[in-house]
Design a protein around this motif. Structure first.
Motif, short mmCIF file in Angstrom:
data_model
loop_
_atom_site.label_atom_id
_atom_site.label_comp_id
_atom_site.label_asym_id
_atom_site.label_seq_id
_atom_site.Cartn_x
_atom_site.Cartn_y
_atom_site.Cartn_z
N TRP A 173 0.04 -7.06 -5.66
CA TRP A 173 -1.18 -7.78 -5.08
C TRP A 173 -1.07 -9.22 -4.47
N GLN A 174 -0.52 -9.98 -5.16
CA GLN A 174 -0.38 -11.19 -5.01
C GLN A 174 0.47 -11.46 -3.96
N GLY A 175 1.75 -10.66 -3.81
CA GLY A 175 2.67 -10.55 -2.75
C GLY A 175 1.72 -9.98 -1.45
N ALA A 176 1.19 -8.96 -1.61
CA ALA A 176 0.38 -8.48 -0.31
C ALA A 176 -0.49 -9.36 0.19
N GLN A 177 -0.99 -10.35 -0.58
CA GLN A 177 -2.14 -11.10 -0.16
C GLN A 177 -1.36 -12.19 0.59
N GLN A 178 0.06 -12.80 0.26
CA GLN A 178 0.56 -13.70 0.69
C GLN A 178 0.96 -13.10 2.35
N VAL A 179 1.51 -12.01 2.16
CA VAL A 179 2.13 -11.23 3.43
C VAL A 179 1.02 -11.17 4.35
N ARG A 180 -0.06 -10.71 4.11
CA ARG A 180 -1.27 -10.49 5.11
C ARG A 180 -1.97 -11.85 5.68
N ASN A 181 -1.56 -12.76 5.02
CA ASN A 181 -1.93 -14.42 5.47
C ASN A 181 -1.06 -14.85 6.59
N GLN A 182 0.49 -14.24 6.47
CA GLN A 182 1.28 -14.72 7.30
C GLN A 182 1.50 -13.50 8.40
N TYR A 183 1.21 -12.54 8.29
CA TYR A 183 1.04 -11.26 9.23
C TYR A 183 -0.10 -10.36 9.28
N ALA A 184 -0.75 -10.79 10.31
CA ALA A 184 -2.22 -10.20 10.42
C ALA A 184 -2.15 -8.74 10.55
N GLU A 185 -1.02 -8.39 11.34
CA GLU A 185 -0.71 -6.78 11.62
C GLU A 185 -0.10 -6.01 10.73
N ALA A 186 0.25 -6.63 9.21
CA ALA A 186 0.63 -5.95 8.09
C ALA A 186 -0.46 -4.93 7.51
N ILE A 187 0.22 -3.96 7.35
CA ILE A 187 -0.61 -2.73 6.64
C ILE A 187 -0.39 -2.67 5.17
N SER A 188 -1.18 -2.77 4.44
CA SER A 188 -1.34 -2.47 2.92
C SER A 188 -1.75 -1.26 2.44
N ILE A 189 -0.99 -1.08 1.52
CA ILE A 189 -1.00 0.43 0.94
C ILE A 189 -1.11 0.25 -0.77
N PHE A 190 -2.28 0.45 -1.32
CA PHE A 190 -2.16 0.41 -2.89
C PHE A 190 -2.00 1.90 -3.45
N ILE A 191 -0.99 1.94 -4.28
CA ILE A 191 -0.75 3.34 -4.87
C ILE A 191 -1.16 3.10 -6.26
N LEU A 192 -2.33 3.99 -6.69
CA LEU A 192 -2.86 4.09 -7.95
C LEU A 192 -2.32 5.33 -8.71
N PRO A 193 -2.03 5.06 -10.09
CA PRO A 193 -1.65 6.39 -10.98
C PRO A 193 -2.93 7.10 -11.20
N PRO A 194 -2.86 8.34 -11.35
CA PRO A 194 -3.90 9.21 -11.77
C PRO A 194 -4.87 9.11 -12.90
N SER A 195 -4.19 8.22 -13.68
CA SER A 195 -5.29 7.83 -15.04
C SER A 195 -4.36 6.79 -15.66
N MET A 196 -4.90 6.05 -16.65
CA MET A 196 -4.06 5.12 -17.49
C MET A 196 -3.10 5.78 -18.38
N GLU A 197 -3.63 6.70 -18.75
CA GLU A 197 -2.83 7.69 -19.65
C GLU A 197 -1.47 8.15 -19.13
N ALA A 198 -1.67 8.83 -17.81
CA ALA A 198 -0.39 8.99 -17.13
C ALA A 198 0.59 7.95 -16.91
N LEU A 199 -0.07 6.72 -16.56
CA LEU A 199 0.62 5.50 -16.41
C LEU A 199 1.52 5.10 -17.46
#
Length: 152
Positions: free
Chosen positions: A52-78
């Protein structure tokens, strides 16, 4: 990936050679600005696997950047996935799980969210996001400029 000694990394960081950088899980990570610029100049889509930190930095430099967050189905699965990798000690896994909880608090900052419950589904979601972005009006009007001019 390009691995360098920590002192070299800090030197590159001080010279502004990174598009984004962070210290995560006790290690430095960064994305080369020149590599990103080179790939984008060639007209390719570029996918960065960053936190997320890197994504924040990229969005600050590239307004056209698209960000995708990939979540695990559960903490147990992770936790199970981390254990199945058999790369980290129990202490490291505990730290990674705590860090994951902190990182997931930033999910609302991202443009898209997908759940990696089954790899095929997550991959299908990623492909759909990429395709939809490629079909955006701004890109299509540039890509098919000659066709549009002839039609109008």
């Amino acid at each position: 990936y390009h691995f360098v000694e920590e002192s070299r990394f800090v030197e590159l960081l001080n010279h502004g050679d990174f598009l984004e950088s962070a210290q995560v899980h006790g290690a430095y990570y960064g994305t080369s600005q020149s590599t990103v610029n080179s790939v984008l100049a060639e007209g390719y889509d570029l996918i960065l696997e960053i936190d997320w930190q890197g994504a924040q930095q990229v969005r600050n430099q590239y307004a056209e950047a698209i960000s995708i967050f990939i979540l695990p189905p559960s903490m147990e699965a992770l936790e199970q996935r981390l254990n199945n990798r058999a790369q980290d000690s129990a202490e490291v896994i505990v730290r990674r799980l705590a860090a994951a909880r902190d990182e997931m608090r930033h999910v609302a900052e991202f443009d898209y969210v997908t759940i990696n419950d089954r790899f095929e589904h997550a991959l299908e979601d990623l492909r759909a996001i990429i395709r939809s972005q490629r079909l955006r009006r701004e890109k299509q009007l540039v890509r098919y400029q000659d066709v549009v001019q002839k039609l109008l």
